[in-house]
Scaffold this active site. Structure first.
Site, PDB file in Angstrom:
ATOM      1  N   ASP A 210       0.418   0.699  -5.330  1.00  0.00           N
ATOM      2  CA  ASP A 210       1.540   1.456  -4.520  1.00  0.00           C
ATOM      3  C   ASP A 210       1.776   2.978  -4.640  1.00  0.00           C
ATOM      4  O   ASP A 210       0.855   3.439  -5.646  1.00  0.00           O
ATOM      5  CB  ASP A 210       2.876   0.862  -5.029  1.00  0.00           C
ATOM      6  CG  ASP A 210       4.176   1.432  -4.835  1.00  0.00           C
ATOM      7  OD1 ASP A 210       4.360   1.513  -3.452  1.00  0.00           O
ATOM      8  OD2 ASP A 210       5.012   1.868  -5.490  1.00  0.00           O
TER       9      ASP A 210
ATOM     10  N   LYS B  89      11.098   1.193   5.202  1.00  0.00           N
ATOM     11  CA  LYS B  89      12.350   1.973   4.707  1.00  0.00           C
ATOM     12  C   LYS B  89      13.451   1.491   5.628  1.00  0.00           C
ATOM     13  O   LYS B  89      14.511   1.382   5.518  1.00  0.00           O
ATOM     14  CB  LYS B  89      12.242   3.687   4.863  1.00  0.00           C
ATOM     15  CG  LYS B  89      11.482   4.287   3.727  1.00  0.00           C
ATOM     16  CD  LYS B  89      11.689   3.421   2.300  1.00  0.00           C
ATOM     17  CE  LYS B  89      10.480   3.999   1.220  1.00  0.00           C
ATOM     18  NZ  LYS B  89      10.394   3.023   0.009  1.00  0.00           N
TER      19      LYS B  89
END
Length: 258
Positions: A10, A51
């Site tokens: 990540d 998001k």
């Protein structure tokens, strides 16, 4: 553990942005613009998602939904999510360059992994537009994976969907999910790895799940530090993590190749 061909990292909270504070700051500010004061726990719970999905998830949280309805007279839905995301994106883009430094030990760890013949992939909850800032900023400080994929590359099916991991495997020429390990700092990362069938590992120090700045972490007593690490480890294990590491250095020392 199986011998490993690739580590898929990540970004924020794992390899850059100790504590994953850039998105936290932007999420807090955008909800405040609409009169809603989210808690840190509410902001961090969906961390790691695409998001817009993160905002949708927050708007569905019972307390936030009630606050919104009391203030604005309606239950927030997709229209509100899109409005918040447009503001969020601009706020985040304006600060990402300040939160793209590699975490301590990342550059050296990646160098040692490559010396072992391990390929370096990456996935993210950021969009391509956000990564256009993060990737060169991190590269200028010495961290650059072999490939990266955002949810934009998989039809916006970000975490916990496994597709970004599969795109990494395709690009890196890998065939065996059992020889790949996904490493992240959120529950969403763990679920992404599990859904892909790869080994799924959590990283503790500097993670979003721990939620501390580097200074805050370093000023903890040994007893407080151990308590925080064990609490974070428990969250990863509860999400199904195959492995949990305190640091990336610990991860590198544990991996076999060949």
């Amino acid at each position: 553990m199986s011998k490993i061909d690739a580590v898929i990292f990540d970004w924020a909270g794992t390899t850059v942005d100790f504590g994953c504070f850039a998105p936290v700051r932007a999420f807090m500010e955008v909800f405040r613009e609409y009169g809603v004061e989210p808690t840190i726990e509410e902001v961090r719970e969906p961390m790691g998602m695409l998001k817009i999905d993160h905002i949708r998830t927050m708007l569905r949280m019972p307390r936030i939904s009630r606050c919104w309805e009391e203030l604005h007279g309606n239950v927030p839905g997709e229209e509100e999510a899109q409005k918040l995301f447009a503001i969020f994106e601009e706020k985040l883009l304006s600060i990402l360059h300040l939160h793209s430094d590699p975490k301590p030990g990342v550059v050296d760890t990646v160098k040692k992994l490559r010396e072992k013949g391990i390929k370096i992939g990456s996935t993210t909850g950021y969009t391509d537009r956000m990564m256009d800032i993060v990737v060169p900023a991190a590269a200028s400080k010495g961290y650059e994976p072999d490939v990266w994929f955002s949810p934009d590359s998989v039809g916006e099916k970000g975490r916990p969907y496994p597709y970004m991991i599969f795109r990494n495997m395709e690009a890196l020429g890998l065939t065996d999910v059992h020889r790949v390990i996904k490493v992240g700092d959120t529950v969403s990362d763990i679920k992404e790895g599990k859904n892909a069938g790869v080994l799924s590992a959590g990283i503790i120090v500097g993670s979003s799940e721990m939620g501390l700045t580097q200074e805050e972490f370093e000023t903890l007593s040994a007893e407080e530090r151990e308590k925080k690490c064990l609490q974070t480890e428990a969250k990863f294990l509860a999400a199904g993590a195959d492995k949990v590491y305190r640091t990336l250095e610990e991860l590198e020392k544990s991996l076999q190749t060949g």
